[in-house]
Design an enzyme around this catalytic site. Structure first.
Site, PDB file in Angstrom:
ATOM      1  CG  LEU A  48      -2.034   1.095   1.546  1.00 35.88           C
ATOM      2  CD1 LEU A  48      -3.014   0.971   0.348  1.00 35.88           C
ATOM      3  CD2 LEU A  48      -2.473   1.177   2.814  1.00 35.88           C
ATOM      4  CB  ALA A  74       2.009   1.014   4.830  1.00 31.62           C
ATOM      5  CD  GLU A  75       5.705   1.646  -1.886  1.00 31.08           C
ATOM      6  OE1 GLU A  75       6.605   0.915  -1.890  1.00 31.08           O
ATOM      7  OE2 GLU A  75       5.034   1.845  -2.902  1.00 31.08           O
ATOM      8  N   GLY A  76       6.497   4.080   2.224  1.00 30.34           N
ATOM      9  CA  GLY A  76       6.460   5.723   1.833  1.00 30.34           C
ATOM     10  C   GLY A  76       5.895   6.393   3.251  1.00 30.34           C
ATOM     11  N   GLY A  89       2.077   5.162   0.497  1.00 30.47           N
ATOM     12  CA  GLY A  89       2.279   5.888   1.396  1.00 30.47           C
ATOM     13  C   GLY A  89       1.233   7.452   1.027  1.00 30.47           C
TER      14      GLY A  89
END
Length: 94
Positions: free
Chosen positions: A19, A53-55, A21
């Site tokens: 997902l 979750a990235e970023g 960010g």
């Protein structure tokens, strides 16, 4: 890499869903983004998958994701991107 449609969640046996960010960063649609993130986490969990979750850049984002059961969280809040050897060195310095 690439993109995924909701349809592919039922057709492809994914293990992990990533997902971005950006859902939590855009102030104009913050409330809508939080709804999407919260419900995406729920959907993925109900399909017996994990979600990353990235970023992620702020403590508030981390707290929101943790509250809603996100499995893994990565981003500048924790550390900058780095080569594996640098990561391994920093992980064992303590």
């Amino acid at each position: 890499a690439g993109y995924c449609t909701i349809n592919s969640l039922k057709e492809i046996p994914w293990d992990v869903v990533k997902l971005g960010g950006e859902f939590l960063r855009v102030p104009d649609v913050k409330e809508r983004g939080e709804i999407v993130v919260r419900d995406a986490i729920s959907l993925v969990k109900n399909l017996n998958m994990r979600i990353v979750a990235e970023g992620i850049e702020t403590k508030e984002q981390v707290e929101f994701l943790a509250l809603h059961g996100c499995d893994l969280i990565q981003g500048y809040y924790f550390a900058k991107p780095m080569p594996i050897d640098e990561f391994q060195k920093s992980a064992f310095e303590d």
